[in-house]
Design an enzyme around this catalytic site. Structure first.
Site: not given
Length: 300
Positions: A110, A226, A281
């Site tokens: 990320s 995601d 995610h």
């Protein structure tokens, strides 16, 4: 018979017991397989604790691999500006690299993917072999996600008013907020992503490009479910145009102009893209299928 003769032959002081002991030590450490150390950099609002599963996956398939999860700017501290975070991560990563002349892999999740990109670009003579970007907003972020709760009353259409000024640039997520409807303000008010992407001219552009191209392989991982990275194709350097249609990596200006080396890396055959559906995610780093499909083969 020939095997027995060879085993009995003297080898400059290396007798069979010594050789056997050495092999056992190498096997125990994983060095016999030549696995490079893996450095993991966490994302926004998390820290090393969230990456124990991933570390376990690595040692399950490559026993003895040295895995270092960097403990810096954890949890709420991860909201600090990336221009403050990057130098500290760079120091930590350089310390590991300097002790590992055989090279290392970096696996960055990320926001951590952007941290790692900046570290790679600003570190001369680094020895990173493979850069694995795990669901990272590499081309920026533009969408209503859970992270906007940090901006009371702020939605994607007005976030630029907060992000593209000195106050907003004190928050890490504003460092990669890329509003396609306010590009001029993005280029002027975002002090992190435009320089890293080479979207604006600066004195370090050539050096940063050369540094980035020292990597041997870049692996881009992301997927349509995601739920946070917006558009999800940003994890593969795709992004919105002014109509909010996604423009894929090879049609982006920073690719065509090869501003930070992406086109060159791709032409070398050293960009690998892995798309996985059905992964939220916060689950990327604990999903064994993602690890086996997208990550394992590069950690050698």
């Amino acid at each position: 018979a020939s095997d027995r003769v060879e085993m009995r032959a003297p080898r400059a002081g290396w007798g069979p017991p010594a050789v056997l002991l050495l092999l056992l030590l190498l096997l125990a450490s994983g060095s016999a397989h030549g696995y490079k150390p893996v450095i993991i950099v966490h994302g926004i609002l998390d820290g090393p604790e969230q990456f124990k599963n991933l570390s376990g996956f690595i040692n399950e398939v490559h026993p003895g691999t040295e895995v270092q999860i960097i403990s810096l700017f954890n949890d709420c501290e991860s909201m600090k500006p990336l221009l403050i975070q990057v130098p500290e991560f760079r120091k930590a990563i350089e310390k590991i690299m300097n002790a590992r002349p055989e090279g290392v892999h970096v696996l960055c999740f990320s926001q951590g993917g952007l941290v790692c990109r900046a570290v790679l670009s600003t570190t001369p003579n680094h020895n990173v072999h493979t850069f694995i970007s795990l669901s990272s907003p590499l081309a920026g972020q533009y969408g209503d996600t859970d992270y906007l709760k940090w901006l009371p009353g702020c939605v994607k259409k007005t976030a630029f008013l907060f992000c593209y000024n000195k106050v907003g640039q004190h928050f890490s997520f504003c460092d990669y907020w890329n509003d396609p409807h306010h590009r001029a303000r993005y280029l002027k008010g975002n002090t992190f992503l435009p320089p890293i992407n080479g979207e604006i001219p600066h004195q370090h552009l050539k050096d940063w490009r050369e540094n980035f191209l020292r990597i041997k392989k870049m692996v881009l991982i992301g997927g349509p479910d995601d739920g946070v990275i917006t558009p999800w194709q940003s994890s593969h350097f795709g992004f919105y145009d002014s109509n909010e249609d996604v423009v894929e990596m090879r049609n982006q200006a920073f690719y065509k102009n090869d501003t930070f080396g992406l086109k060159t890396l791709d032409a070398r055959g050293d960009v690998s893209v892995c798309v996985q559906s059905g992964v939220k995610h916060t689950h990327w780093h604990s999903n064994f299928t993602v690890f086996k499909t997208c990550i394992e083969k590069w950690l050698i």
